[in-house]
Motif scaffolding. Structure first.
Motif, mmCIF file in Angstrom:
data_model
loop_
_atom_site.group_PDB
_atom_site.id
_atom_site.type_symbol
_atom_site.label_atom_id
_atom_site.label_comp_id
_atom_site.label_asym_id
_atom_site.label_seq_id
_atom_site.Cartn_x
_atom_site.Cartn_y
_atom_site.Cartn_z
ATOM 1 N N ARG A 120 10.399 5.157 -5.012
ATOM 2 C CA ARG A 120 9.185 4.400 -5.315
ATOM 3 C C ARG A 120 8.138 5.276 -5.967
ATOM 4 N N ASP A 121 7.264 4.615 -6.672
ATOM 5 C CA ASP A 121 6.167 5.281 -7.350
ATOM 6 C C ASP A 121 5.315 6.099 -6.380
ATOM 7 N N THR A 122 5.195 5.578 -5.164
ATOM 8 C CA THR A 122 4.273 6.198 -4.216
ATOM 9 C C THR A 122 4.721 7.590 -3.799
ATOM 10 N N ALA A 123 5.979 7.920 -4.020
ATOM 11 C CA ALA A 123 6.426 9.256 -3.625
ATOM 12 C C ALA A 123 5.968 10.320 -4.599
ATOM 13 N N THR A 124 5.582 9.901 -5.807
ATOM 14 C CA THR A 124 5.175 10.905 -6.787
ATOM 15 C C THR A 124 3.715 10.770 -7.193
ATOM 16 N N ASN A 125 3.118 9.622 -6.870
ATOM 17 C CA ASN A 125 1.764 9.372 -7.339
ATOM 18 C C ASN A 125 0.882 9.004 -6.146
ATOM 19 N N ALA A 126 -0.128 9.843 -5.886
ATOM 20 C CA ALA A 126 -1.043 9.548 -4.780
ATOM 21 C C ALA A 126 -2.417 9.225 -5.352
ATOM 22 N N LEU A 127 -2.675 7.947 -5.546
ATOM 23 C CA LEU A 127 -3.952 7.497 -6.089
ATOM 24 C C LEU A 127 -4.289 8.205 -7.394
ATOM 25 N N GLY A 128 -3.298 8.338 -8.238
ATOM 26 C CA GLY A 128 -3.567 8.897 -9.557
ATOM 27 C C GLY A 128 -3.253 10.381 -9.667
ATOM 28 N N THR A 129 -3.079 11.061 -8.553
ATOM 29 C CA THR A 129 -2.741 12.482 -8.622
ATOM 30 C C THR A 129 -1.237 12.660 -8.485
ATOM 31 N N ASP A 130 -0.683 13.570 -9.267
ATOM 32 C CA ASP A 130 0.752 13.813 -9.224
ATOM 33 C C ASP A 130 1.082 14.680 -8.018
ATOM 34 N N VAL A 131 1.916 14.133 -7.133
ATOM 35 C CA VAL A 131 2.264 14.904 -5.936
ATOM 36 C C VAL A 131 3.766 15.080 -5.819
ATOM 37 N N THR A 132 4.454 15.074 -6.977
ATOM 38 C CA THR A 132 5.920 15.160 -6.952
ATOM 39 C C THR A 132 6.381 16.403 -6.224
ATOM 40 N N GLY A 133 7.260 16.184 -5.243
ATOM 41 C CA GLY A 133 7.815 17.327 -4.536
ATOM 42 C C GLY A 133 7.004 17.767 -3.339
ATOM 43 N N TYR A 134 5.751 17.369 -3.292
ATOM 44 C CA TYR A 134 4.906 17.833 -2.196
ATOM 45 C C TYR A 134 5.003 16.959 -0.966
ATOM 46 N N VAL A 135 5.381 15.676 -1.168
ATOM 47 C CA VAL A 135 5.285 14.731 -0.052
ATOM 48 C C VAL A 135 6.536 13.895 0.092
ATOM 49 N N MET A 136 6.721 13.398 1.300
ATOM 50 C CA MET A 136 7.725 12.357 1.559
ATOM 51 C C MET A 136 7.003 11.232 2.258
ATOM 52 N N PRO A 137 7.173 10.003 1.809
ATOM 53 C CA PRO A 137 6.475 8.920 2.508
ATOM 54 C C PRO A 137 7.063 8.721 3.893
ATOM 55 N N MET A 138 6.185 8.584 4.855
ATOM 56 C CA MET A 138 6.647 8.332 6.233
ATOM 57 C C MET A 138 6.919 6.840 6.398
ATOM 58 N N PHE A 139 6.019 6.027 5.906
ATOM 59 C CA PHE A 139 6.195 4.580 5.953
ATOM 60 C C PHE A 139 5.323 3.991 4.854
ATOM 61 N N HIS A 140 5.531 2.721 4.622
ATOM 62 C CA HIS A 140 4.587 1.989 3.779
ATOM 63 C C HIS A 140 3.946 0.921 4.630
ATOM 64 N N SER A 141 2.667 0.779 4.497
ATOM 65 C CA SER A 141 1.989 -0.207 5.325
ATOM 66 C C SER A 141 1.239 -1.154 4.410
ATOM 67 N N GLN A 142 0.783 -2.216 5.007
ATOM 68 C CA GLN A 142 0.130 -3.248 4.222
ATOM 69 C C GLN A 142 -0.982 -3.853 5.048
ATOM 70 N N THR A 143 -2.095 -4.167 4.400
ATOM 71 C CA THR A 143 -3.132 -4.899 5.127
ATOM 72 C C THR A 143 -2.979 -6.382 4.810
ATOM 73 N N ALA A 144 -3.419 -7.186 5.727
ATOM 74 C CA ALA A 144 -3.406 -8.629 5.524
ATOM 75 C C ALA A 144 -4.497 -9.209 6.404
ATOM 76 N N ILE A 145 -4.798 -10.473 6.181
ATOM 77 C CA ILE A 145 -5.806 -11.124 7.010
ATOM 78 C C ILE A 145 -5.115 -11.763 8.205
ATOM 79 N N ALA A 146 -5.514 -11.353 9.405
ATOM 80 C CA ALA A 146 -4.970 -11.972 10.605
ATOM 81 C C ALA A 146 -5.868 -13.137 10.986
ATOM 82 N N TYR A 147 -5.259 -14.210 11.447
ATOM 83 C CA TYR A 147 -6.097 -15.340 11.834
ATOM 84 C C TYR A 147 -5.487 -16.068 13.018
ATOM 85 N N ASN A 148 -6.333 -16.787 13.717
ATOM 86 C CA ASN A 148 -5.915 -17.555 14.879
ATOM 87 C C ASN A 148 -5.697 -18.994 14.436
ATOM 88 N N PRO A 149 -4.435 -19.468 14.362
ATOM 89 C CA PRO A 149 -4.190 -20.805 13.801
ATOM 90 C C PRO A 149 -4.832 -21.924 14.617
#
Lengths: 377, 300, 277
Positions: A120-149
């Motif tokens: 994935r792109d995220t393994a080499t690009n951290a908010l616009g900075t090139d981090v190839t080789g420096y990092v391994m993603p631990m997980f991918h997370s996502q925000t969402a709106i939680a609601y009480n139906p």
């Protein structure tokens, strides 16, 4: 007499700590669930396969503040020319970019056995900075709106609908501003992307300092929006208020949401919605400080953490994150039910359409600063 | 004698002189109703006061035995001691944080006493220039909002590698507690009768010997009180440790903070209860030492 | 004045060094950092930035601390007054045993208590609803500026009351008796006879409380949301998220200024008293 007794006790305490032959110090930013992951799951697993090694996990706090603490520590120790206190660090994207640029972390991914498992792109690009080789993603997370139906019969599907809903239902929506957790920050950047104009430019660049001025209307709207909402203390604060029925909707991290539900800290009927045009998600990265005494052990630890088995069992099943390595590598390791559970409220196509990265570093900082100047003040 | 019912002065006095009571039955009943009403008011007032005082604490106890609790339930859905087991397991955070807190507190007391016993003696017995100014100097840390101070101490400690170490935290706690220990030590030494020291010197004891065998034991109760105070302050200290100790040094207050901000109210409540024990014990014990008129002299 | 003792200076030196290194030096550092711009000259740019970002919070902090101090003073006077002037022995005994409890509870524990007590579905609201004093729909969360004020007052009242009750106990009882004999109500005795005599102690307690409240980080962080919030939280945020020592120190100097104003009021009162004596 008392003094000698205390000295003896102190000596005993120090000796028990020095007893283990090798110690692997892991520092992790993020909420308590990050620390628990290492303390309760990964650490014991690693210790079993590497007898004589003790894994010590330290949490530095949620949000970018936690990563900033790690940055400062590595920076101070680099200036002093010393080995860093931490052997493995788990950090957010913004800090990873800065650390890679400042030479505080080392390249290790190419030599890692599991290094090729993520494309994935995220393994080499951290908010616009090139981090190839420096990092391994631990997980991918996502925000969402939680609601009480029970309280929200027709959850809003877009930011604009959300804004109107908050106006009609004052103090029923809550988020944590930009302090105390990234879920609130995610909400704000999503707001700017939705109302501030060019969302693609924010994500990909190039950086143009003049763009700040185009956000005035969006920020003014956000300030008006804030009059109708509750500002919570943090990631957990939002979840807690949802739990106690004090708010009916709020942005949360999907993994925290599912974990809290499983622990009985959230009513079983709560649901998630990913509003358009999009809400950010982020990976967190494993990195190894540039100068550490335990290079080999650190690399082994990260290899274990990013192996398909651990990613399937630990990351997805236990802690409800999206995997760090590519999903196809988990086939066969994870039963279908656990996989479906992750996509129960947010199907893969919604995730693909509305799951966005955070804006690039400079824009990210600008958004935060403009928020403090124009909205919070 | 209760209530505020005014007594009609002259006529009642004359009546009593004549040996008969002229207070009509109706007004006796009135007075009784008034007394009853005012007692009820006092009891109600006391009850509200107790609720406001102990309610928050009762809340703590409730959370420490709640296992699952979510809306719309007013009380926990299920009770249990699961979180006590989580907190007290040997590998758990709480045990190591408690040990860290206690060790730091003990070391802080040692450092504070080591520094303030000589200082207190000097202030009480020996002639120092600008004595008043020096006393005020030790009071100064209490006069300035401390967050800014701790931020800069942390910054200085970064460059000398003391952040995240127990030494750094002990230094910060000791400096914070110095005001109590120096002032109380000075007062304790000043209260020791000079004649006793002089008597010891007369028999031939060296100044040092006189100090250790006569002065110090006599001043000991006051110094013990200040030691306990410094111990408690160190145990409960949060702000300094937040800047200087994080991330490697986790004291009990920091654990409380992390658990609370992480939404883990059960662990936060149990940790809070653990923190309360020394404070409550101290309060019950100090009852005997804290004389009201002593406190009234503070600041004069 | 006899020759100052060299031994004395030697004995007090470690304590002085400690205060110097761990308090005076950082204090000077913070003042310097707040007023120095990156280039090296003196300037107010950091204060400008602090104002741009946090002007609401500055006013918020001032408001909270002033109101909390005044409320603390009010409640302390009431409780100490009851303890001194009440003619109901059981009330005095009960009150005396009750009011001290929050005294030795650390701020962080108080913050944790209040966070769950004052919430919309917290114990306080739930108790009111259970007693029939409130409808469930009317319950509101107190976890904002009101919660911070409540926590501060809850924690500081025993402290000031302790000092005040002690001071009231040591004034000459004859003055109170004289007032009562002349027919003054107890309230009038309290306000016109007792308070002026214990004003000094009251002022000390309130000034100490004021400064303490300006130093607390745990309560605003745990009890209230993040906007608006007190200066201590903003300082911590600046340091933890950005490493922005300059703005944080500027905020620190602003809080010194607030404390300094109150201390100046105390000193002025003291000097006036000395002059009158």
């Amino acid at each position: 007499m008392r003094n000698s007794l205390m000295a003896a006790g102190l000596a005993a305490f120090l000796m028990t700590n020095a007893a283990s032959a090798q110690t692997l110090n892991v520092a992790t930013a993020g909420d308590q669930n990050m620390v628990d992951y290492i303390k309760d799951y990964l650490g014991p697993m690693f210790e079993k396969s590497h007898p004589g090694v003790k894994v010590v996990a330290v949490g530095t706090g949620p949000g970018d503040g936690g990563s900033q603490k790690i940055f400062e520590k590595l920076d101070a120790q680099k200036k002093a020319g010393a080995n860093s206190d931490f052997d493995v660090v788990v950090i957010h994207q913004k800090a990873a970019g800065t650390m890679a640029q400042d030479g505080l972390i080392q390249k290790y991914r190419d030599a890692l056995p599991t290094g090729a498992l993520v494309t994935r792109d995220t393994a080499t690009n951290a908010l616009g900075t090139d981090v190839t080789g420096y990092v391994m993603p631990m997980f991918h997370s996502q925000t969402a709106i939680a609601y009480n139906p029970d309280l929200v019969k027709n959850p809003p599907g877009t930011y604009a609908e959300l804004r109107d809903w908050a106006k009609q239902n004052p103090k029923q929506f809550g988020y944590n501003g930009i302090k105390g957790g990234m879920s609130g920050v995610a909400f704000v950047t999503g707001w700017v992307s939705a109302f501030g104009g060019d969302a693609a430019k924010l994500e990909k660049g190039p950086y143009d300092a003049a763009t700040k001025a185009t956000w005035d209307k969006a920020m003014a709207d956000l300030k008006a929006f804030n009059q109708n909402v509750v500002i919570t203390p943090g990631n957990a604060g939002t979840l807690d208020m949802l739990n106690r029925g004090e708010i009916a909707m709020g942005p949360v991290w999907v993994d925290m949401f599912y974990t809290w539900k499983a622990d009985g800290k959230l009513p079983p009927n709560m649901r998630l919605k990913l509003v358009s045009p999009g809400m950010p998600g982020q990976p967190m990265y494993y990195a190894i400080p540039a100068k550490t005494a335990q290079n080999k052990l650190a690399a082994d630890f990260i290899a274990l953490a990013t192996s398909p088995d651990v990613q399937a069992e630990g990351i997805v099943k236990r802690f409800n994150w999206y995997p760090g390595i590519d999903a196809k590598n988990l086939q066969g390791k994870l039963d279908q039910a656990a996989w479906n559970q992750l996509f129960a409220d947010i199907p893969p196509d919604a995730l693909a359409a509305n799951g966005k990265p955070f804006p690039i570093g400079p824009y990210f900082n600008d958004i935060l600063e403009t928020y403090e100047k124009k909205v919070a003040n | 004698m209760s209530g505020k019912s005014p007594s009609p002065p002259m006529s009642a006095a004359l009546d009593l002189q004549r040996g008969r009571s002229t207070v009509p039955p109706a007004s006796v009943a009135n007075a009784r109703v008034w007394a009853l009403g005012s007692t009820a008011l006092k009891i109600a007032g006391l009850a509200i006061f107790a609720f406001l005082l102990f309610g928050p604490l009762a809340n703590l106890v409730l959370w420490s035995v709640a296992e699952r609790w979510y809306t719309p339930f007013k009380l926990p859905v299920s009770y249990g001691l699961r979180y006590w087991e989580v907190v007290f397991r040997p590998t758990g955070d709480a045990m190591s944080s408690l040990a860290t807190s206690v060790i730091i507190a003990c070391l802080t007391v040692v450092v504070a006493l080591a520094v303030s016993i000589p200082a207190g003696y000097a202030l009480a017995r020996l002639k120092l220039p600008w004595r008043t100014a020096l006393m005020i100097l030790f009071l100064l840390p209490q006069a300035f909002p401390s967050v800014a101070i701790y931020i800069n101490v942390a910054r200085v400690f970064y460059s000398i590698g003391l952040t995240g170490t127990i030494t750094g935290v002990v230094l910060v706690h000791a400096a914070h507690g110095l005001v109590y220990s120096v002032w109380i030590a000075a007062a304790a030494f000043a209260a020791v009768d000079r004649d006793l020291e002089l008597a010891a010197r007369n028999i031939g004891a060296s100044p040092l010997r006189a100090f250790f065998t006569v002065t110090l034991p006599l001043a000991a109760p006051g110094i013990m009180a200040s030691a306990i105070f410094v111990f408690l302050e160190s145990l409960d200290e949060f702000t300094g440790t937040f800047f200087v100790g994080v991330p490697q040094v986790t004291t009990l207050p920091l654990l409380l903070y992390n658990a609370s901000m992480g939404g883990n109210y059960q662990i936060a409540s149990i940790t809070a209860l653990i923190l309360l024990v020394p404070s409550v014990l101290f309060m019950i014990v100090i009852e005997r030492f804290l004389k009201a008129d002593v406190l009234s002299k503070v600041g004069q | 004045m006899a020759k100052p003792s060299f031994l004395g200076l030697l004995l007090i030196a470690p304590a002085l060094i400690m205060i110097g290194a761990l308090f005076l030096y950082p204090l000077g550092f913070s003042l310097a950092a707040a007023f120095t711009e990156p280039g090296g000259g003196l300037s107010l740019t950091h204060f400008q930035k602090a104002y741009e970002l946090y002007s609401t919070d500055i006013l918020f902090t001032l408001f909270i601390v002033v109101v909390s101090t005044l409320l603390t003073g009010l409640f302390s006077i009431v409780i100490a007054g009851i303890l001194t002037l009440s003619e109901t022995p059981w009330l005095i005994a009960a009150l005396r045993n009750l009011y001290r409890w929050p005294l030795f509870i650390p701020f962080i524990v108080a913050a944790q208590c209040m966070r769950t007590f004052l919430a919309k579905n917290g114990l306080m609201n739930n108790s009111f609803v259970a007693l029939g004093l409130m409808e469930p729909i009317q319950t509101t969360s107190f976890l904002d500026w009101r919660g911070i004020i409540i926590t501060f007052v809850w924690k500081q009242v025993p402290f000031v009351t302790l000092m005040l009750a002690g001071a009231m106990a040591s004034i000459d009882r004859a003055t109170i008796e004289a007032g009562r004999n002349l027919g003054a109500s107890r309230l009038r005795v309290l306000v016109e006879l007792v308070l002026p005599q214990v004003a000094q102690t009251l002022l000390v307690g309130l000034v100490l409380s004021f400064v303490t409240m300006l130093s607390v980080l745990s309560v605003p962080m745990m009890v209230a949301g993040s906007q608006p919030t007190m200066l201590t939280v903003d300082m911590a945020f600046r340091i933890n998220s950005y490493g922005d020592y300059a703005t944080a120190n500027a905020l620190g100097v602003i809080s010194y200024f607030m404390a300094g104003t109150v201390a100046w009021i105390y000193l002025r009162h003291n000097v006036k008293r000395e002059v009158q004596a």
